[in-house]
Design a protein around this motif. Sequence first.
Motif, PDB file in Angstrom:
ATOM      1  N   GLN A   4       1.000  -1.200   0.089  1.00 52.28           N
ATOM      2  CA  GLN A   4       0.018   0.030   0.183  1.00 52.28           C
ATOM      3  C   GLN A   4       0.747   1.211   0.069  1.00 52.28           C
ATOM      4  O   GLN A   4       1.738   1.510   1.019  1.00 52.28           O
ATOM      5  CB  GLN A   4      -1.074  -0.080   1.231  1.00 52.28           C
ATOM      6  N   PRO A   5       0.829   1.926  -0.892  1.00 47.55           N
ATOM      7  CA  PRO A   5       1.506   3.475  -0.960  1.00 47.55           C
ATOM      8  C   PRO A   5       1.098   4.494   0.147  1.00 47.55           C
ATOM      9  O   PRO A   5      -0.002   4.314   0.370  1.00 47.55           O
ATOM     10  CB  PRO A   5       1.254   3.997  -2.357  1.00 47.55           C
ATOM     11  N   ILE A   6       2.216   5.140   0.607  1.00 48.70           N
ATOM     12  CA  ILE A   6       1.756   6.241   1.654  1.00 48.70           C
ATOM     13  C   ILE A   6       1.200   7.367   0.745  1.00 48.70           C
ATOM     14  O   ILE A   6       2.067   7.663  -0.128  1.00 48.70           O
ATOM     15  CB  ILE A   6       3.257   6.538   2.482  1.00 48.70           C
ATOM     16  N   ILE A   7       0.098   7.845   1.109  1.00 48.21           N
ATOM     17  CA  ILE A   7      -0.574   8.904   0.276  1.00 48.21           C
ATOM     18  C   ILE A   7      -0.154  10.250   0.919  1.00 48.21           C
ATOM     19  O   ILE A   7      -0.574  10.379   2.049  1.00 48.21           O
ATOM     20  CB  ILE A   7      -2.002   8.748   0.059  1.00 48.21           C
ATOM     21  N   LEU A   8       0.554  11.232   0.131  1.00 48.02           N
ATOM     22  CA  LEU A   8       0.714  12.498   0.562  1.00 48.02           C
ATOM     23  C   LEU A   8      -0.039  13.329  -0.143  1.00 48.02           C
ATOM     24  O   LEU A   8       0.107  13.711  -1.343  1.00 48.02           O
ATOM     25  CB  LEU A   8       2.153  12.928   0.305  1.00 48.02           C
ATOM     26  N   ALA A   9      -0.928  13.940   0.460  1.00 44.73           N
ATOM     27  CA  ALA A   9      -2.090  14.766  -0.430  1.00 44.73           C
ATOM     28  C   ALA A   9      -2.360  16.075  -0.161  1.00 44.73           C
ATOM     29  O   ALA A   9      -1.964  16.761   1.342  1.00 44.73           O
ATOM     30  CB  ALA A   9      -3.769  14.043  -0.124  1.00 44.73           C
ATOM     31  N   GLU A  18      -0.826  15.093   5.664  1.00 44.27           N
ATOM     32  CA  GLU A  18      -0.188  14.309   6.345  1.00 44.27           C
ATOM     33  C   GLU A  18       1.397  14.318   5.844  1.00 44.27           C
ATOM     34  O   GLU A  18       1.764  13.858   4.847  1.00 44.27           O
ATOM     35  CB  GLU A  18      -0.547  12.830   6.409  1.00 44.27           C
ATOM     36  N   GLN A  19       2.314  15.050   6.540  1.00 44.87           N
ATOM     37  CA  GLN A  19       3.672  15.169   6.163  1.00 44.87           C
ATOM     38  C   GLN A  19       4.731  14.789   7.257  1.00 44.87           C
ATOM     39  O   GLN A  19       5.950  14.688   6.896  1.00 44.87           O
ATOM     40  CB  GLN A  19       3.994  16.528   5.764  1.00 44.87           C
ATOM     41  N   GLU A  20       4.364  14.519   8.715  1.00 47.17           N
ATOM     42  CA  GLU A  20       5.162  14.192   9.645  1.00 47.17           C
ATOM     43  C   GLU A  20       5.878  13.139   9.410  1.00 47.17           C
ATOM     44  O   GLU A  20       5.386  11.980   8.833  1.00 47.17           O
ATOM     45  CB  GLU A  20       4.429  14.217  11.063  1.00 47.17           C
ATOM     46  N   ALA A  25      11.410  11.807   2.121  1.00 42.94           N
ATOM     47  CA  ALA A  25      10.561  11.078   0.941  1.00 42.94           C
ATOM     48  C   ALA A  25      10.327  12.214  -0.001  1.00 42.94           C
ATOM     49  O   ALA A  25      10.614  12.234  -1.217  1.00 42.94           O
ATOM     50  CB  ALA A  25       9.602  10.367   1.311  1.00 42.94           C
ATOM     51  N   ILE A  26       9.667  13.276   0.525  1.00 42.64           N
ATOM     52  CA  ILE A  26       9.256  14.647  -0.478  1.00 42.64           C
ATOM     53  C   ILE A  26      10.481  15.242  -0.915  1.00 42.64           C
ATOM     54  O   ILE A  26      10.302  15.615  -2.042  1.00 42.64           O
ATOM     55  CB  ILE A  26       8.487  15.752   0.566  1.00 42.64           C
ATOM     56  N   ALA A  73       1.623  11.612  -8.677  1.00 37.76           N
ATOM     57  CA  ALA A  73       2.995  11.045  -8.911  1.00 37.76           C
ATOM     58  C   ALA A  73       3.058   9.795  -8.134  1.00 37.76           C
ATOM     59  O   ALA A  73       2.658   9.899  -7.029  1.00 37.76           O
ATOM     60  CB  ALA A  73       4.132  12.068  -8.890  1.00 37.76           C
ATOM     61  N   TYR A  74       3.699   8.848  -8.614  1.00 39.74           N
ATOM     62  CA  TYR A  74       3.988   7.729  -7.716  1.00 39.74           C
ATOM     63  C   TYR A  74       5.662   7.517  -7.779  1.00 39.74           C
ATOM     64  O   TYR A  74       6.224   7.745  -8.771  1.00 39.74           O
ATOM     65  CB  TYR A  74       3.677   6.172  -8.336  1.00 39.74           C
ATOM     66  N   PHE A  75       6.369   7.282  -6.636  1.00 39.46           N
ATOM     67  CA  PHE A  75       7.681   7.063  -6.545  1.00 39.46           C
ATOM     68  C   PHE A  75       8.068   5.986  -5.358  1.00 39.46           C
ATOM     69  O   PHE A  75       7.120   6.015  -4.358  1.00 39.46           O
ATOM     70  CB  PHE A  75       8.463   8.243  -6.392  1.00 39.46           C
ATOM     71  N   ASN A  76       9.214   5.474  -5.642  1.00 40.97           N
ATOM     72  CA  ASN A  76       9.584   4.569  -4.332  1.00 40.97           C
ATOM     73  C   ASN A  76      10.847   5.111  -3.924  1.00 40.97           C
ATOM     74  O   ASN A  76      11.576   5.933  -4.248  1.00 40.97           O
ATOM     75  CB  ASN A  76      10.223   3.308  -5.104  1.00 40.97           C
ATOM     76  N   TYR A  77      10.644   5.195  -2.504  1.00 39.74           N
ATOM     77  CA  TYR A  77      11.829   5.723  -1.490  1.00 39.74           C
ATOM     78  C   TYR A  77      12.074   4.963  -0.541  1.00 39.74           C
ATOM     79  O   TYR A  77      11.339   4.467   0.393  1.00 39.74           O
ATOM     80  CB  TYR A  77      11.752   7.158  -0.990  1.00 39.74           C
ATOM     81  N   LYS A  78      13.283   4.434  -0.364  1.00 36.53           N
ATOM     82  CA  LYS A  78      13.816   3.379   0.564  1.00 36.53           C
ATOM     83  C   LYS A  78      12.816   2.118   0.760  1.00 36.53           C
ATOM     84  O   LYS A  78      12.519   1.857   1.925  1.00 36.53           O
ATOM     85  CB  LYS A  78      14.156   3.983   2.196  1.00 36.53           C
TER      86      LYS A  78
END
Length: 447
Positions: A4-9, A18-20, A25-26, A73-78
């Motif tokens: 499940q991706p983490i959604i930053l909206a 939700e950015q905490e 990643a941002i 946009a979708y992206f992978n980080y760690k």
Amino acid sequence: MSRQPIILAAKDCCAFLEQEGHADAIQYFLTTQSKNNIFHFNVSKEKRIDESPIISFNYQDGKWYAGRYVGEAYFNYKGQEYQITITPRFGNTQLFHMLEEVFNVRFSESNQRISKQKDIQFIIKKIIAFLWLNMLSKANKHGLPRSNKKFTYKGSKIRGRLNVRASILPMYTENNVVSNYWEKTPNEPILKILKQAYSILKYEYGLAHIKTSRAATNALEQLFSSNVSTGYLTENEYCKIVYKNIYKSFKPVVDLSWDIIRRKNFGNNNSEDTNGVSFFLDMAEIWELYLKSIIKKKIAPHGWILRNDVIQTYSNKDFKRKLIPDIVFQKENNVLVWDAKYKRMEYAYYDYDRADFFQIHTYINHYDKNFNVIAGGLLYPLSKEYSREVAYRNYSESIFGEGQDDTQFFIDGIELIHIDKESVKKQEELFLDRVHLRISKDSIAHV
């Protein structure tokens, strides 16, 4: 890797909800994004240089904010998949309304209801496919672009004009003559671009599921009945396209088609990201085109003509620059100069950007050398109620407020607090009435 991706909206020009714990990643997303992933409808390359970042950090409150773009946009980080989602802060209704005004199309109520249930990426692609189809059908009023092509004919008869020099030898050796004639043939570069764009729109934008009008169907039938090669067109060939007057209506749809072709691969720059979709619309561009359209409709009947100026300064110097004001109208020797700003405007002190004020005053001073500048200013989508008190605080009868000239300067815009279509239309009309009264009676007393 998490399924499940983490959604930053966020909504455009607003803080992420939700950015905490996701700051790294941002930051990673920003370093891997390309501005080629920003889709443009109709803005010059010179203006695109001023593009702002998709996301930026606000040091005043320590939060990440979305810029003026909407998209996904979708992206992978760690090892974790993320989804960046930025939606229009005034809702899809206002976005549809602006696009309808700019491109003179109408989205059906059923399409708008369906779109609300889909992700922003789906909506954007559907909008682009719909607009492309409508632009093509409207451009095709004189048929698809054709150009005169020279052919050579050798035989016992003359076809067209005799080529005396080329006929000397064949006339004695073969009893034939050489002649040249011209025929109208499909404009290959233009039709090649349109065909390639259609193929992409059909399979990747859902164009095949859009109900086409009779005019659009006719245009597509003509397009695919033309005998044009399907080879790739280079950027240089695209830039060299010349439109005859009768076919100038095709330029917008060809430019849109070229943008679609260039952005066929929407992946970001991360080679590990197999799901890398990154596709954004520039709301500032749409806002500018929208304001141009509605203001033109309001004041053109009174003699005002829209100008599209690119002003070269210091042409022979290393620090040469081009000035490109957003909205300029001229009537005889009178001029109106505005800049469209798609930023937050709630009348707080920090909403009035210093750089924007320097920019618009530079434009006004330039035109003031040769014209009588009636009015100038900055035009925003307004997030708070507009009242007479607000109008008074955001209006000056002269530049710099010194009373030494009669050039009005004001901050104004369209109040977009309510997102239903009727309210938007009402606020649009109130804004246009304020503009018209100011430029025609030169007094805030009528606002």
